[in-house]
Design an enzyme around this catalytic site. Structure first.
Site, PDB file in Angstrom:
ATOM      1  N   ASP A   9       0.835  -1.200   0.000  1.00 15.18           N
ATOM      2  CA  ASP A   9       0.000   0.000   0.000  1.00 15.18           C
ATOM      3  C   ASP A   9       0.870   1.251   0.000  1.00 15.18           C
ATOM      4  OD1 ASP A   9      -2.200  -1.659   0.147  1.00 15.18           O
ATOM      5  OD2 ASP A   9      -2.366  -1.487   2.333  1.00 15.18           O
ATOM      6  N   VAL A  10       0.285   2.374  -0.382  1.00 15.30           N
ATOM      7  CA  VAL A  10       1.028   3.627  -0.473  1.00 15.30           C
ATOM      8  C   VAL A  10       1.653   4.015   0.862  1.00 15.30           C
ATOM      9  CG1 VAL A  10      -1.029   5.049  -0.038  1.00 15.30           C
ATOM     10  CG2 VAL A  10       0.909   6.027  -1.302  1.00 15.30           C
TER      11      VAL A  10
END
Length: 260
Positions: A114-115
């Protein structure tokens, strides 16, 4: 990680390694200037085995390119995508001289983070290895360091551990439907050492959307920091700074490929 188990046409191999177009290399082969091992080979569709056969052009030995695996310490704020309008992408961290065409093609990410997730991200040109590391069939362990929002008691930690180990039902999130996840192993760490309210490592063998965040949400807590520290038997190199990457050595490849 040489492509020694895959045969390839001689003309295709030479063309892919800078000896001209397919038409050019056919002329090269037909003229008797190419040897496979000790024999002159004039058949352009002759099958060679990269990593096993020796190829000579005008008596000069051709080095075989190898597939590669890079270990990247992914920083927070980067997305595992090739393009993004709102965040920098992981591939921007890879130098042009490393982002080449290898025997298996260009490098691609092994799964995604995920970011806002940091840590171990692998990139490889070996499609078969990529498939094995990400396919649920092989149940490859992925270990994460987790900091939680709420401080919890020893009794609650034991409850979290037991419920996660049994496997949990996860609520739907966005376009992703509710689902059941497999057993996850939680190991609690010293909060003072990490300066966190509650911290642990968690080991999963799947890669469902936001799986770890959804697990702790279902347990009644919230993940505030997440970092992948291991995949299979390979651990993130602690000396690798955020945003840095390097090629895996042979010993590390053996750890990564162990039992698959």
């Amino acid at each position: 990680m040489k492509s020694e188990n895959k045969f390839e046409r001689l003309d295709k191999f030479l063309s892919n390694n800078g000896f001209g177009t397919r038409k050019d290399v056919k002329r090269l082969i037909h003229s008797g200037r190419v040897k496979v091992n000790e024999s002159v080979q004039t058949l352009d569709d002759f099958h060679i085995y990269p990593g096993k056969d020796e190829i000579f052009v005008d008596e000069e030995k051709i080095d075989f390119p190898c597939d590669v695996v890079f270990m990247l310490n992914k920083p927070k704020g980067y997305v595992c995508s090739t393009v993004s309008d709102s965040h920098p992408v992981v591939m921007e961290l890879i130098k042009a001289e490393d982002n080449l065409k290898y025997p298996g093609g260009k490098i691609s990410m092994v799964g995604r983070l995920d970011v806002d997730t940091e840590g171990l991200l692998l990139l490889t040109s070996d499609g078969l290895l990529n498939h094995k590391l990400t396919s649920p069939k092989w149940q490859i362990e992925k270990e994460y360091l987790v900091f939680l929002r709420d401080k919890i008691s020893s009794e609650t930690k034991a409850e979290y551990t037991e419920k996660a180990f049994k496997g949990m039902h996860l609520k739907a999130e966005g376009k992703h439907e509710e689902c059941d996840c497999k057993s996850a192993k939680i190991n609690w760490l010293n909060e003072e050492e990490y300066n966190a309210e509650s911290c642990c490592t968690i080991i999963i063998t799947e890669g469902k959307f936001h799986e770890i965040k959804r697990i702790f949400s279902a347990l009644g807590n919230e993940v505030v920091y997440l970092k992948r520290i291991r995949m299979n038997k390979l651990e993130l190199d602690k000396s690798l700074k955020s945003g840095e990457y390097r090629k895996l050595n042979e010993a590390e490849l053996l750890l990564l490929e162990k039992d698959i």
